[in-house]
Design a protein around this motif. Structure first.
Motif, PDB file in Angstrom:
ATOM      1  N   PHE A  72     -78.186  81.878  27.060  1.00  0.00           N
ATOM      2  CA  PHE A  72     -76.761  81.613  27.280  1.00  0.00           C
ATOM      3  C   PHE A  72     -75.935  82.881  27.063  1.00  0.00           C
ATOM      4  O   PHE A  72     -75.093  83.236  27.898  1.00  0.00           O
ATOM      5  N   THR A  73     -76.156  83.551  25.952  1.00  0.00           N
ATOM      6  CA  THR A  73     -75.365  84.750  25.683  1.00  0.00           C
ATOM      7  C   THR A  73     -75.680  85.854  26.692  1.00  0.00           C
ATOM      8  O   THR A  73     -74.790  86.640  27.062  1.00  0.00           O
ATOM      9  N   TYR A  74     -76.921  85.899  27.187  1.00  0.00           N
ATOM     10  CA  TYR A  74     -77.279  86.887  28.204  1.00  0.00           C
ATOM     11  C   TYR A  74     -76.528  86.620  29.504  1.00  0.00           C
ATOM     12  O   TYR A  74     -75.955  87.537  30.119  1.00  0.00           O
ATOM     13  N   HIS A  75     -76.486  85.375  29.914  1.00  0.00           N
ATOM     14  CA  HIS A  75     -75.874  85.037  31.202  1.00  0.00           C
ATOM     15  C   HIS A  75     -74.349  84.982  31.149  1.00  0.00           C
ATOM     16  O   HIS A  75     -73.686  85.223  32.160  1.00  0.00           O
ATOM     17  N   PHE A  76     -73.795  84.687  29.969  1.00  0.00           N
ATOM     18  CA  PHE A  76     -72.352  84.427  29.923  1.00  0.00           C
ATOM     19  C   PHE A  76     -71.559  85.308  28.965  1.00  0.00           C
ATOM     20  O   PHE A  76     -70.339  85.389  29.090  1.00  0.00           O
ATOM     21  N   GLU A  77     -72.221  85.954  28.010  1.00  0.00           N
ATOM     22  CA  GLU A  77     -71.443  86.641  26.976  1.00  0.00           C
ATOM     23  C   GLU A  77     -71.963  88.044  26.667  1.00  0.00           C
ATOM     24  O   GLU A  77     -71.914  88.497  25.535  1.00  0.00           O
ATOM     25  N   ASN A  78     -72.491  88.702  27.659  1.00  0.00           N
ATOM     26  CA  ASN A  78     -72.943  90.087  27.512  1.00  0.00           C
ATOM     27  C   ASN A  78     -74.056  90.249  26.487  1.00  0.00           C
ATOM     28  O   ASN A  78     -74.206  91.325  25.887  1.00  0.00           O
ATOM     29  N   GLY A  79     -74.827  89.185  26.267  1.00  0.00           N
ATOM     30  CA  GLY A  79     -76.018  89.316  25.440  1.00  0.00           C
ATOM     31  C   GLY A  79     -77.051  90.166  26.159  1.00  0.00           C
ATOM     32  O   GLY A  79     -76.985  90.368  27.379  1.00  0.00           O
ATOM     33  N   THR A  80     -78.032  90.670  25.431  1.00  0.00           N
ATOM     34  CA  THR A  80     -79.010  91.567  26.033  1.00  0.00           C
ATOM     35  C   THR A  80     -80.219  90.807  26.574  1.00  0.00           C
ATOM     36  O   THR A  80     -80.614  89.770  26.035  1.00  0.00           O
ATOM     37  N   LYS A  81     -80.780  91.362  27.627  1.00  0.00           N
ATOM     38  CA  LYS A  81     -82.023  90.812  28.166  1.00  0.00           C
ATOM     39  C   LYS A  81     -83.138  90.914  27.125  1.00  0.00           C
ATOM     40  O   LYS A  81     -83.980  90.020  27.002  1.00  0.00           O
ATOM     41  N   GLU A  82     -83.129  91.996  26.363  1.00  0.00           N
ATOM     42  CA  GLU A  82     -84.175  92.214  25.356  1.00  0.00           C
ATOM     43  C   GLU A  82     -84.207  91.089  24.329  1.00  0.00           C
ATOM     44  O   GLU A  82     -85.292  90.638  23.909  1.00  0.00           O
TER      45      GLU A  82
ATOM     46  N   GLU B  69     -83.895  69.353  22.381  1.00  0.00           N
ATOM     47  CA  GLU B  69     -84.265  70.585  23.076  1.00  0.00           C
ATOM     48  C   GLU B  69     -83.939  70.484  24.565  1.00  0.00           C
ATOM     49  O   GLU B  69     -83.433  71.438  25.167  1.00  0.00           O
ATOM     50  N   TRP B  70     -84.210  69.319  25.136  1.00  0.00           N
ATOM     51  CA  TRP B  70     -83.875  69.115  26.548  1.00  0.00           C
ATOM     52  C   TRP B  70     -82.362  69.173  26.774  1.00  0.00           C
ATOM     53  O   TRP B  70     -81.901  69.684  27.800  1.00  0.00           O
ATOM     54  N   ARG B  71     -81.597  68.654  25.836  1.00  0.00           N
ATOM     55  CA  ARG B  71     -80.143  68.750  25.976  1.00  0.00           C
ATOM     56  C   ARG B  71     -79.714  70.207  26.097  1.00  0.00           C
ATOM     57  O   ARG B  71     -78.856  70.549  26.915  1.00  0.00           O
ATOM     58  N   GLY B  72     -80.316  71.061  25.299  1.00  0.00           N
ATOM     59  CA  GLY B  72     -79.994  72.485  25.382  1.00  0.00           C
ATOM     60  C   GLY B  72     -80.406  73.090  26.711  1.00  0.00           C
ATOM     61  O   GLY B  72     -79.642  73.839  27.336  1.00  0.00           O
ATOM     62  N   ILE B  73     -81.616  72.756  27.172  1.00  0.00           N
ATOM     63  CA  ILE B  73     -82.117  73.283  28.448  1.00  0.00           C
ATOM     64  C   ILE B  73     -81.237  72.818  29.599  1.00  0.00           C
ATOM     65  O   ILE B  73     -80.831  73.605  30.465  1.00  0.00           O
ATOM     66  N   LEU B  74     -80.935  71.522  29.622  1.00  0.00           N
ATOM     67  CA  LEU B  74     -80.153  70.956  30.718  1.00  0.00           C
ATOM     68  C   LEU B  74     -78.701  71.442  30.699  1.00  0.00           C
ATOM     69  O   LEU B  74     -78.090  71.653  31.753  1.00  0.00           O
ATOM     70  N   THR B  75     -78.157  71.622  29.501  1.00  0.00           N
ATOM     71  CA  THR B  75     -76.773  72.102  29.396  1.00  0.00           C
ATOM     72  C   THR B  75     -76.654  73.531  29.904  1.00  0.00           C
ATOM     73  O   THR B  75     -75.726  73.860  30.661  1.00  0.00           O
ATOM     74  N   LEU B  76     -77.588  74.383  29.525  1.00  0.00           N
ATOM     75  CA  LEU B  76     -77.567  75.754  30.035  1.00  0.00           C
ATOM     76  C   LEU B  76     -77.727  75.762  31.550  1.00  0.00           C
ATOM     77  O   LEU B  76     -76.998  76.480  32.257  1.00  0.00           O
ATOM     78  N   SER B  77     -78.651  74.968  32.062  1.00  0.00           N
ATOM     79  CA  SER B  77     -78.873  74.906  33.501  1.00  0.00           C
ATOM     80  C   SER B  77     -77.623  74.425  34.234  1.00  0.00           C
ATOM     81  O   SER B  77     -77.245  74.979  35.278  1.00  0.00           O
ATOM     82  N   MET B  78     -76.972  73.405  33.677  1.00  0.00           N
ATOM     83  CA  MET B  78     -75.778  72.871  34.336  1.00  0.00           C
ATOM     84  C   MET B  78     -74.640  73.890  34.317  1.00  0.00           C
ATOM     85  O   MET B  78     -73.923  74.056  35.316  1.00  0.00           O
ATOM     86  N   LEU B  79     -74.458  74.590  33.207  1.00  0.00           N
ATOM     87  CA  LEU B  79     -73.408  75.609  33.147  1.00  0.00           C
ATOM     88  C   LEU B  79     -73.660  76.708  34.182  1.00  0.00           C
ATOM     89  O   LEU B  79     -72.722  77.202  34.816  1.00  0.00           O
ATOM     90  N   ARG B  80     -74.910  77.060  34.369  1.00  0.00           N
ATOM     91  CA  ARG B  80     -75.225  78.114  35.331  1.00  0.00           C
ATOM     92  C   ARG B  80     -74.942  77.646  36.757  1.00  0.00           C
ATOM     93  O   ARG B  80     -74.452  78.418  37.581  1.00  0.00           O
ATOM     94  N   SER B  81     -75.262  76.382  37.059  1.00  0.00           N
ATOM     95  CA  SER B  81     -74.956  75.864  38.391  1.00  0.00           C
ATOM     96  C   SER B  81     -73.448  75.750  38.602  1.00  0.00           C
ATOM     97  O   SER B  81     -72.917  76.124  39.662  1.00  0.00           O
ATOM     98  N   LEU B  82     -72.741  75.233  37.605  1.00  0.00           N
ATOM     99  CA  LEU B  82     -71.290  75.144  37.713  1.00  0.00           C
ATOM    100  C   LEU B  82     -70.669  76.511  37.928  1.00  0.00           C
ATOM    101  O   LEU B  82     -69.748  76.676  38.744  1.00  0.00           O
ATOM    102  N   ASP B  83     -71.183  77.503  37.228  1.00  0.00           N
ATOM    103  CA  ASP B  83     -70.671  78.858  37.372  1.00  0.00           C
ATOM    104  C   ASP B  83     -70.985  79.422  38.752  1.00  0.00           C
ATOM    105  O   ASP B  83     -70.137  80.043  39.402  1.00  0.00           O
ATOM    106  N   ALA B  84     -72.210  79.188  39.220  1.00  0.00           N
ATOM    107  CA  ALA B  84     -72.614  79.711  40.520  1.00  0.00           C
ATOM    108  C   ALA B  84     -71.779  79.135  41.649  1.00  0.00           C
ATOM    109  O   ALA B  84     -71.511  79.814  42.648  1.00  0.00           O
ATOM    110  N   TYR B  85     -71.352  77.896  41.503  1.00  0.00           N
ATOM    111  CA  TYR B  85     -70.531  77.236  42.519  1.00  0.00           C
ATOM    112  C   TYR B  85     -69.031  77.411  42.274  1.00  0.00           C
ATOM    113  O   TYR B  85     -68.209  76.811  42.970  1.00  0.00           O
ATOM    114  N   GLY B  86     -68.684  78.209  41.263  1.00  0.00           N
ATOM    115  CA  GLY B  86     -67.266  78.462  40.989  1.00  0.00           C
ATOM    116  C   GLY B  86     -66.526  77.244  40.469  1.00  0.00           C
ATOM    117  O   GLY B  86     -65.342  77.052  40.777  1.00  0.00           O
TER     118      GLY B  86
END
Length: 306
Positions: free
Chosen positions: A27-37, A285-302
């Motif tokens: 989440f921090t990598y995709h949305f908050e300038n977290g590092t890939k490392e 754990e699934w809630r976390g996985i699904l929430t991150l996935s949904m935020l990424r889709s929402l972001d990708a679609y603006g």
């Protein structure tokens, strides 16, 4: 419809407070300038010494040892992080898959029989009489996806031509419409097989013919465990976005409306009362996985009000 700042804040708060460290770092990598490392470091914690992934990276089976199925989950994330073929994590994972291949049966077994010794969802139970778990009813899952990783990371493998031919043959054997997980495995192969235009064409054509019957387009059923549009078009650059543009937009609106007040998106399945205490952990754990996935889709679609 847009995800409001209140909805965003709730989702972020849930992820930071309750998701696994892996989803937190992603989440921090995709949305908050977290590092890939940092994200890779968390992903590495699921990789075993033999190069395969395990350690409940797929929350529905709590197996510590490596399995081809868990390794595909690890490689999905590695691919998303754009790790190169010479990255140590990728090299080790591909080495594991090479060793795990069953030459006699021409297959990677999704999970080993020892999955029965740990808490797991019913569909992961290994049937010793049949020689495979409930998920592995066709060759496609996870084999087609695994062949894709060889196209992505190890094109020089001498077996790749044979495995690709096998994938194309098995694709013609699948029932129509193609089952959701089989479709997704071939879709992942399609996205990885940039070095073989003929195979790419054949796979895309076959999947396209099944798509509208595979995907559930009834919004009233999207709270059930069905094949939902965003699984096949999670972002506008997805191979099947143009086929599902309207349905994806409708689902995004529906998902915004069904976000839990605590910020997460809920899995549409359970373990049917088995391993109740472990399911509580897996469910979160699934809630976390699904929430991150949904935020990424929402972001990708603006669809996030920033």
């Amino acid at each position: 419809m847009m995800l409001t700042k209140t909805g965003w804040d709730a989702a972020r708060s849930f992820l930071i407070s309750y998701a696994r460290p892996l989803e937190q770092k992603l989440f921090t990598y995709h949305f908050e300038n977290g590092t890939k490392e940092d994200a890779v470091e968390e992903l590495t914690s699921f990789q075993n010494d033999d190069g395969g992934f395990g350690n409940s990276i797929e929350p529905d089976f709590r197996l510590g040892e490596s399995s081809p199925m868990a390794t595909t989950v690890g490689l999905q994330i590695a691919k998303d992080l754009q790790l190169t073929k010479d990255h140590p994590m990728v090299v080790k994972a591909m080495s594991y898959l090479e060793a795990a291949y069953d030459d006699q049966m021409e297959i990677w077994h999704a999970v080993p029989p020892t999955v029965n010794d740990v808490p797991h969802a019913p569909w992961w139970h290994f049937d010793r009489a049949k020689g495979f778990c409930g998920v592995q009813t066709t060759w496609a899952n996870p084999n087609a996806e695994i062949v894709g990783y060889y196209h992505l990371y190890q094109q020089e493998n001498p077996n790749l031509k044979k495995w690709t031919h096998k994938a194309l043959i098995e694709l013609t054997k699948l029932p129509h419409p193609i089952e959701k997980h089989d479709f997704l495995c071939y879709s992942r192969l399609l996205e990885s097989i940039t070095d073989n235009e003929n195979a790419q064409h054949d796979i895309h054509l076959s999947l396209s013919r099944s798509l509208h019957e595979t995907v559930c387009k009834d919004p009233a059923r999207w709270n059930e465990y069905v094949a939902k549009p965003l699984e096949f078009a999670p972002c506008p650059s997805s191979p099947f976005h143009d086929y599902l543009k309207k349905e994806a937009e409708l689902q995004l609106d529906a998902e915004i409306n069904c976000q839990h007040e605590e910020g997460y998106w809920q899995p549409a399945w359970s373990w049917f009362g088995q391993y109740k205490e472990t399911w509580k952990k897996a469910e979160n754990e699934w809630r976390g996985i699904l929430t991150l996935s949904m935020l990424r889709s929402l972001d990708a679609y603006g669809k996030i009000d920033k």
